[in-house]
Design an enzyme around this catalytic site. Structure first.
Site, PDB file in Angstrom:
ATOM      1  N   HIS A 194      -2.329   9.027  -8.438  1.00 45.38           N
ATOM      2  CA  HIS A 194      -2.567   9.569  -7.179  1.00 45.38           C
ATOM      3  C   HIS A 194      -3.284   8.616  -6.186  1.00 45.38           C
ATOM      4  CE1 HIS A 194      -3.478  13.220  -4.863  1.00 45.38           C
ATOM      5  NE2 HIS A 194      -4.575  12.576  -4.472  1.00 45.38           N
ATOM      6  N   GLU A 195      -4.564   7.964  -6.809  1.00 40.54           N
ATOM      7  CA  GLU A 195      -5.203   7.106  -6.167  1.00 40.54           C
ATOM      8  C   GLU A 195      -4.664   5.824  -5.655  1.00 40.54           C
ATOM      9  OE1 GLU A 195      -8.142   8.297  -4.555  1.00 40.54           O
ATOM     10  OE2 GLU A 195      -8.115  10.342  -5.406  1.00 40.54           O
ATOM     11  N   HIS A 246      -2.452   6.301  -2.608  1.00 40.21           N
ATOM     12  CA  HIS A 246      -3.149   6.285  -1.542  1.00 40.21           C
ATOM     13  C   HIS A 246      -3.506   4.766  -0.715  1.00 40.21           C
ATOM     14  CE1 HIS A 246      -3.791  10.425  -1.268  1.00 40.21           C
ATOM     15  NE2 HIS A 246      -4.676  10.530  -2.048  1.00 40.21           N
TER      16      HIS A 246
END
Length: 219
Positions: free
Chosen positions: A24-25, A28
Site C-alpha cells: 500500500h505504501e 503511493h
C-alpha cells in the site's frame, strides 16, 4: 484465547498483513515518483524491505493486540511514505492519483488472493498439510486488503479518501477539508472507539470479502 490459538492466528495473518500494508505504501511512493516527486525514492522507501516500513505501534502492537483480544481479523498500518505534493507535476490533480494508488493496490491484492485461493484448492488432496494454511492465508489476505481499501477511502484527511476529496473539491472547500488533517488521527481514533467505523464500513468490508471468498469456496 489460549496461547496456541494466538500463535496460530499470527502465523496465518502475519504475512498477509505485512504485504498489504507495505505494498500500500510502496504504491503511493511509486506513483508519486512517476508524477514528479522522488522523495520516497530518495529516502529509500520504494522497497519491499519491511524494516523500512515497520511502525512499532501500527505494524506490531495493533495487530498483536487484536490477535490477543481474539479479533476476527487483524488490522495495521506502516509508516506513511513521504510525498512532497509541491513537487508533483500537477499537485492538485496528481494528489488524487497518488492517494488512489494505495487502495487500488489493496483491491488488486484482494483479487490476486482470490485467484490464488482458487488455485490452492485445486492442489492434490495429498498436500492437505499445505492446502489448509495456504487457503487460510489467502482468505486472510482478502479480508485485510478489503479492510485497507475501504477504510482508506473514507473522505477524512489524512486518509487517502481525504486527499482524494481535497483534490476533487473546488478551492475553498478543498482548503476547508485540508484544515482537518492535523486533527484527523484523533478523529479516526475517536470514531473507532465509538464503533462508528465498525458499524458503517464493517458490513461493507465483510460483505465484499465473503463475496470474493464465496466465488471460490461454498458458503
Amino acid at each position: 484465547m489460549d496461547i496456541d490459538a494466538i500463535i496460530q492466528k499470527i502465523s496465518i495473518w502475519a504475512l498477509p498483513v505485512l504485504l498489504a500494508i507495505i505494498l500500500h505504501e510502496v504504491a503511493h511512493g511509486w506513483v508519486a515518483e512517476k508524477l514528479g516527486d522522488n522523495t520516497a525514492r530518495w529516502m529509500g522507501r520504494i522497497t519491499l524491505n519491511p524494516i523500512k516500513h515497520i511502525d512499532p505501534f501500527g505494524t506490531i502492537l495493533i495487530p498483536l493486540g487484536l490477535a490477543i483480544m481474539g479479533s476476527p481479523f487483524l488490522f495495521g498500518y506502516a509508516k506513511p511514505v513521504p510525498v512532497d505534493f509541491r513537487k508533483l507535476n500537477n499537485p492538485k490533480r496528481d494528489m488524487i492519483w497518488v492517494a488512489l494508488a494505495g487502495p487500488v493496490t489493496n483491491l488488486l491484492l484482494a483479487l490476486a488472493s482470490t485467484l490464488l485461493l482458487a488455485l490452492v484448492i485445486q492442489l492434490p488432496t495429498a498436500l492437505f498439510w499445505i492446502i489448509e494454511p495456504l487457503a487460510l492465508m489467502c482468505q486472510a489476505s482478502i479480508i485485510i486488503n478489503m479492510v485497507l481499501c475501504i477504510f482508506n477511502l473514507i473522505p477524512l484527511p489524512p486518509l487517502d479518501g481525504g486527499r482524494i476529496a481535497v483534490g476533487l473539491l473546488p478551492g475553498p472547500l478543498a482548503w476547508q477539508l485540508s484544515r482537518i488533517e492535523p486533527y484527523g488521527f484523533m478523529i479516526i481514533v475517536a470514531l473507532l472507539f465509538l464503533g462508528v467505523f465498525q458499524s458503517v464500513i464493517g458490513p461493507m468490508v465483510m460483505g465484499s470479502s465473503y463475496w470474493l471468498i464465496g466465488l471460490v469456496l461454498p458458503v
